[in-house]
Motif scaffolding. Structure first.
Motif, mmCIF file in Angstrom:
data_model
loop_
_atom_site.group_PDB
_atom_site.id
_atom_site.type_symbol
_atom_site.label_atom_id
_atom_site.label_comp_id
_atom_site.label_asym_id
_atom_site.label_seq_id
_atom_site.Cartn_x
_atom_site.Cartn_y
_atom_site.Cartn_z
ATOM 1 N N ASN A 51 -6.356 -5.197 -7.156
ATOM 2 C CA ASN A 51 -5.094 -4.428 -7.208
ATOM 3 C C ASN A 51 -5.110 -3.244 -6.199
ATOM 4 O OD1 ASN A 51 -6.641 -5.401 -9.643
ATOM 5 N ND2 ASN A 51 -4.743 -4.916 -10.487
ATOM 6 N N GLN A 52 -6.450 -2.760 -5.606
ATOM 7 C CA GLN A 52 -6.642 -1.418 -5.009
ATOM 8 C C GLN A 52 -6.244 -1.665 -3.474
ATOM 9 O OE1 GLN A 52 -10.397 -0.871 -6.720
ATOM 10 N NE2 GLN A 52 -9.804 0.603 -8.086
ATOM 11 N N ASN A 53 -5.639 -0.715 -2.757
ATOM 12 C CA ASN A 53 -5.521 -0.634 -1.465
ATOM 13 C C ASN A 53 -5.864 0.759 -0.985
ATOM 14 O OD1 ASN A 53 -4.407 -3.221 -0.175
ATOM 15 N ND2 ASN A 53 -2.810 -2.891 -1.461
ATOM 16 N N ALA A 54 -6.514 0.889 0.190
ATOM 17 C CA ALA A 54 -6.844 2.174 0.476
ATOM 18 C C ALA A 54 -6.084 2.489 1.685
ATOM 19 C CB ALA A 54 -8.464 1.837 1.077
ATOM 20 N N GLY A 55 -5.710 3.857 1.575
ATOM 21 C CA GLY A 55 -4.874 4.340 2.829
ATOM 22 C C GLY A 55 -6.003 4.361 4.188
ATOM 23 N N PHE A 56 -5.191 4.476 5.140
ATOM 24 C CA PHE A 56 -5.944 4.419 6.557
ATOM 25 C C PHE A 56 -6.540 3.200 6.729
ATOM 26 C CE2 PHE A 56 -5.163 8.746 5.169
ATOM 27 C CZ PHE A 56 -4.475 9.554 6.482
ATOM 28 N N SER A 57 -6.903 2.176 5.786
ATOM 29 C CA SER A 57 -7.583 1.062 6.257
ATOM 30 C C SER A 57 -7.012 -0.128 5.642
ATOM 31 C CB SER A 57 -8.974 1.340 5.349
ATOM 32 O OG SER A 57 -9.860 0.169 5.752
ATOM 33 N N ASP A 58 -6.507 -0.126 4.656
ATOM 34 C CA ASP A 58 -5.570 -1.574 4.249
ATOM 35 C C ASP A 58 -4.237 -1.421 4.300
ATOM 36 O OD1 ASP A 58 -7.878 -2.766 3.011
ATOM 37 O OD2 ASP A 58 -7.699 -1.470 1.253
ATOM 38 N N PHE A 59 -3.500 -2.262 5.062
ATOM 39 C CA PHE A 59 -2.206 -2.279 5.113
ATOM 40 C C PHE A 59 -1.664 -2.882 3.688
ATOM 41 C CE2 PHE A 59 -3.794 -2.992 9.625
ATOM 42 C CZ PHE A 59 -2.919 -1.933 9.944
ATOM 43 N N HIS A 60 -0.690 -2.006 3.185
ATOM 44 C CA HIS A 60 -0.031 -2.474 1.970
ATOM 45 C C HIS A 60 1.306 -3.273 2.178
ATOM 46 C CE1 HIS A 60 1.007 -2.412 -2.138
ATOM 47 N NE2 HIS A 60 2.034 -1.929 -1.850
ATOM 48 N N VAL A 61 1.192 -4.527 1.673
ATOM 49 C CA VAL A 61 2.247 -5.486 2.069
ATOM 50 C C VAL A 61 2.292 -5.633 3.655
ATOM 51 C CG1 VAL A 61 4.733 -6.140 1.809
ATOM 52 C CG2 VAL A 61 3.807 -4.383 0.121
ATOM 53 N N THR A 62 2.393 -7.027 3.997
ATOM 54 C CA THR A 62 2.136 -7.312 5.482
ATOM 55 C C THR A 62 3.669 -7.340 6.021
ATOM 56 O OG1 THR A 62 2.590 -9.637 5.143
ATOM 57 C CG2 THR A 62 0.122 -8.836 5.128
ATOM 58 N N GLY A 63 4.733 -7.536 5.335
ATOM 59 C CA GLY A 63 6.019 -7.795 6.010
ATOM 60 C C GLY A 63 5.950 -9.321 6.263
ATOM 61 N N GLY A 64 5.184 -9.997 6.325
ATOM 62 C CA GLY A 64 4.820 -11.444 6.517
ATOM 63 C C GLY A 64 5.514 -12.485 5.794
ATOM 64 N N ASN A 65 6.093 -12.182 4.584
ATOM 65 C CA ASN A 65 6.697 -13.112 3.455
ATOM 66 C C ASN A 65 7.545 -12.465 2.563
ATOM 67 O OD1 ASN A 65 5.255 -11.965 1.014
ATOM 68 N ND2 ASN A 65 3.121 -12.530 1.893
ATOM 69 N N PRO A 66 8.226 -13.189 1.706
ATOM 70 C CA PRO A 66 9.368 -12.475 1.064
ATOM 71 C C PRO A 66 8.910 -11.399 0.044
ATOM 72 C CG PRO A 66 9.276 -14.930 0.895
ATOM 73 C CD PRO A 66 8.087 -14.583 1.605
ATOM 74 N N ALA A 67 7.719 -11.060 -0.205
ATOM 75 C CA ALA A 67 7.398 -10.070 -0.831
ATOM 76 C C ALA A 67 7.940 -8.515 -0.287
ATOM 77 C CB ALA A 67 5.745 -9.839 -1.203
ATOM 78 N N GLY A 68 8.426 -8.634 0.952
ATOM 79 C CA GLY A 68 8.651 -7.367 1.468
ATOM 80 C C GLY A 68 8.531 -7.522 3.031
ATOM 81 N N ASN A 69 9.553 -6.716 3.744
ATOM 82 C CA ASN A 69 9.599 -6.688 5.381
ATOM 83 C C ASN A 69 8.748 -5.756 6.063
ATOM 84 O OD1 ASN A 69 11.215 -4.628 5.033
ATOM 85 N ND2 ASN A 69 13.021 -5.716 5.718
ATOM 86 N N ALA A 70 8.190 -4.992 5.191
ATOM 87 C CA ALA A 70 7.734 -3.645 5.933
ATOM 88 C C ALA A 70 6.125 -3.429 5.396
ATOM 89 C CB ALA A 70 8.326 -2.385 5.541
ATOM 90 N N SER A 71 5.324 -2.953 5.992
ATOM 91 C CA SER A 71 4.061 -2.413 5.638
ATOM 92 C C SER A 71 3.601 -0.761 5.802
ATOM 93 C CB SER A 71 2.950 -3.332 6.627
ATOM 94 O OG SER A 71 1.945 -3.117 6.391
ATOM 95 N N PHE A 72 2.870 -0.613 4.760
ATOM 96 C CA PHE A 72 2.420 0.704 4.870
ATOM 97 C C PHE A 72 0.812 0.437 5.430
ATOM 98 C CE2 PHE A 72 4.086 1.802 0.330
ATOM 99 C CZ PHE A 72 5.640 1.902 0.739
ATOM 100 N N THR A 73 0.495 1.308 6.715
ATOM 101 C CA THR A 73 1.638 1.807 7.538
ATOM 102 C C THR A 73 1.239 1.237 8.640
ATOM 103 O OG1 THR A 73 1.553 3.648 6.217
ATOM 104 C CG2 THR A 73 2.264 3.976 8.376
ATOM 105 N N ASN A 74 1.842 0.328 9.338
ATOM 106 C CA ASN A 74 1.572 -0.173 10.547
ATOM 107 C C ASN A 74 2.441 0.310 11.543
ATOM 108 O OD1 ASN A 74 4.308 -1.595 10.250
ATOM 109 N ND2 ASN A 74 3.446 -3.395 10.058
ATOM 110 N N PRO A 75 2.453 0.237 12.940
ATOM 111 C CA PRO A 75 3.131 1.163 13.798
ATOM 112 C C PRO A 75 4.679 0.776 13.591
ATOM 113 C CG PRO A 75 1.386 0.169 15.021
ATOM 114 C CD PRO A 75 1.191 -0.099 13.551
ATOM 115 N N GLU A 76 5.096 -0.467 13.320
ATOM 116 C CA GLU A 76 6.465 -0.902 13.221
ATOM 117 C C GLU A 76 7.200 -0.041 12.089
ATOM 118 O OE1 GLU A 76 8.597 -5.055 12.931
ATOM 119 O OE2 GLU A 76 7.096 -4.762 11.332
ATOM 120 N N PHE A 77 6.151 0.371 10.973
ATOM 121 C CA PHE A 77 6.851 1.228 9.836
ATOM 122 C C PHE A 77 7.527 2.391 10.358
ATOM 123 C CE2 PHE A 77 6.303 3.826 6.075
ATOM 124 C CZ PHE A 77 7.156 3.202 5.014
ATOM 125 N N VAL A 78 6.885 2.992 11.737
ATOM 126 C CA VAL A 78 7.327 4.258 12.147
ATOM 127 C C VAL A 78 8.177 4.199 13.182
ATOM 128 C CG1 VAL A 78 5.771 5.584 10.950
ATOM 129 C CG2 VAL A 78 5.367 4.732 13.127
#
Length: 592
Positions: free
Chosen positions: A550-577
């Motif tokens: 369940n756990q995701n770590a800031g600055f290390s884990d990308f939360h959601v990849t944007g690579g499947n229907p669960a979402g089109n964005a990721s916290f926090t890859n460059p594309e997010f900004v």
């Protein structure tokens, strides 16, 4: 404030790159911050340096301590936070710097008390919010990216002082336990916000502000003076969810703000107070710096006037961040002329193949299913178990034994009088509670029904413990959808190969945010990595002990990849900004 960006040799662009990799130290000019007496500029600059370095290195970094101990936050912080929270109840929320509301509205209810909080918030028509945001845009966009970043970090420092009242606000709007409320809505959310600030600043200062360009032409050369500015897209709307009202909201909120876009925060009507407290602190810091506080606004629904669609469809809204149902997320993604960042529903899988300690594995998974009663987007739902059983230290443990052990592990955990109520928390939405009660109809063989759990501190709390059902791999109509809440399915497969194939298929067609896998076979591990990576789904292998899928770590884990229907964005890859602003260049003949 100067309108031009900081010069290359006197800004966040002034960098010393280590030859060993991407690690870097960054120096920020302090001259133009001298008038910002309230802001601890040196501390904020150091924090930004550390955050940007952490983005590159991906090792552990947490700017805000996650444990609510007196040693960290002070002996009286808890009592003061609870008292401050209680002072908001049954009153208008007057902390916002948004004048002249047309009404005062509020719909929040505590899942622990099942009583209305009685807090009302200023209501504004969508056009009023848009007009104020558009006016504020032309001030905010001209503030240097480095200045915006320092100011926003200062806002987080203000928020840090309110972690306890935010925790109580989260607890009594979402149903999370106090500890989870503190960590998720306080330190973890602040870390994700800082991550977004750092990423946005990194991308806006990646290139030089100006340079002299010279093209040799034989006996002469052409010289041009070139400069570039990152131009923000425009008004941003961030649509929050009811279960994680700050953690899921602040990444988009701060990503838009740091890139120069004014933000309208539209929370879920049942979970307003946690994010309202953060918006209020941002507004106060803006006002202290003689900036328009409506650069960041709170927008609430009235029961008879839901404004989310009106805001989203407004032609002047250019950016939308959203967490919630797939249906509404799909609608937002199809709106023309918008840049939309979504996190939607997903079907998360667990692949069980082999292990060295089955009891530790099942204890870990029982906790993952039970944590916050499965109301986390990363909670596991579908457990794929081969009909032949799984290998434990070379011995095959029969399928029936595995399923019974998992059921026993869940039951033992939730029936623990001390741990159970704290782990489960309370059910945020009445509809989720009803879904759990109705799930026995058509969800396969019942292995575990919901227990009659009581929270001694909150006797009226809305609580459901996990239910567990058994289906076969042929029952796709049951397990190919998200069953939000404490509902788990054991799916009997022919073998691990089928388990992997089904987990990938579900991720590709329905979306997935997490996947857990247990195997001691290196070849199977590589197969899972390969298949699930193609489905855009991160995998946690062989977790036991106090770390959970369940756990995701800031600055290390990308939360959601944007690579499947669960979402089109990721916290926090460059594309997010980088999608929140545009590079615009200017050139002219260089001075002779």
């Amino acid at each position: 404030m100067k309108k031009n960006r900081l010069k290359l040799d006197n800004s966040l662009n002034s960098r010393k790159f280590k030859k060993t990799g991407h690690s870097e130290t960054i120096r920020i000019s302090t001259e133009k911050y001298l008038k910002m007496a309230i802001i601890n500029k040196e501390k904020n600059q150091t924090l930004l340096q550390q955050a940007i370095r952490a983005l590159h290195e991906r090792t552990f970094f947490a700017a805000y301590p996650e444990n609510p101990t007196p040693e960290v936050y002070g002996e009286t912080a808890d009592l003061e936070g609870r008292t401050a929270y209680e002072a908001y109840l049954h009153k208008p929320f007057t902390e916002l710097l948004q004048p002249n509301p047309s009404d005062w509205v509020g719909q929040e209810e505590s899942p622990y008390l099942q009583q209305a909080l009685g807090i009302t918030y200023p209501f504004f028509e969508a056009n009023t919010l848009i007009e104020r945001a558009e006016k504020a845009f032309h001030t905010w966009r001209k503030v240097d990216p480095a200045e915006r970043a320092v100011l926003l970090v200062e806002a987080l420092e203000h928020v840090k002082k309110q972690f306890f009242q935010i925790a109580y606000a989260t607890m009594h709007t979402t149903g999370q336990s106090f500890l989870m409320s503190f960590q998720a809505s306080g330190p973890h959310a602040a870390d994700r916000a800082l991550e977004a600030i750092a990423a946005g600043l990194e991308e806006q200062t990646r290139f030089p502000a100006q340079t002299e360009w010279e093209k040799p032409m034989g006996k002469y050369s052409i010289k041009l003076q070139k400069s570039w500015i990152p131009v923000p897209k425009g008004i941003s709307v961030v649509i929050g969810c009811s279960t994680f009202p700050t953690w899921n909201t602040v990444p988009g909120m701060f990503a838009s703000l740091v890139t120069g876009n004014p933000v309208i925060i539209k929370p879920h009507p049942k979970a307003v107070l946690p994010i309202a407290l953060i918006v209020a602190q941002v507004q106060k810091v803006l006002q202290e710096q003689n900036l328009d506080p409506t650069i960041c606004q709170l927008a609430v629904d009235a029961q008879d006037n839901l404004i989310t669609k009106e805001l989203a469809e407004h032609p002047k809204v250019k950016l939308i961040d959203y967490t919630g149902s797939t249906t509404f997320g799909n609608y937002l993604e199809k709106l023309p002329g918008k840049m939309v960042f979504t996190e939607k529903a997903g079907v998360n899988s667990v692949i069980l193949d082999s292990t060295t300690d089955l009891d530790k594995v099942l204890q870990n998974l029982a906790f993952s299913v039970s944590l916050y009663s499965g109301q986390m987007c990363t909670a596991p739902q579908n457990f794929f178990v081969p009909e032949t059983g799984i290998k434990v230290n070379g011995e095959v443990i029969p399928y029936e034994v595995v399923t019974q052990k998992l059921s026993d592990a869940i039951e033992g955990l939730v029936n623990n009088p001390k741990a159970g109520p704290q782990i489960l928390g309370a059910i945020q939405n009445v509809a989720t509670e009803q879904r759990v009660k109705d799930s026995a109809q058509g969800h396969g063989k019942v292995l575990l029904s919901t227990c009659n759990i009581k929270n001694p501190a909150f006797t009226d709390a809305r609580i459901c413990s996990p239910v567990l059902y058994e289906v076969t791999s042929a029952d796709k109509d049951i397990y190919n959808q998200e069953l939000f809440g404490p509902i788990a399915l054991i799916i009997k497969t022919k073998n691990t190969t089928e388990s992997i194939a089904l987990a990938r298929e579900l991720a590709e067609t329905q979306g997935a945010i997490s996947c857990a896998a247990y195997t001691t076979d290196p070849e199977i591990k590589e197969q899972i990595k390969d298949e699930m990576s193609l489905a855009g789904t991160p995998v946690s292998f062989n977790l036991t002990g106090n770390i959970y899928v369940n756990q995701n770590a800031g600055f290390s884990d990308f939360h959601v990849t944007g690579g499947n229907p669960a979402g089109n964005a990721s916290f926090t890859n460059p594309e997010f900004v980088i999608k929140r602003f545009t590079w615009v260049g200017f050139r002219e003949p260089a001075a002779v």
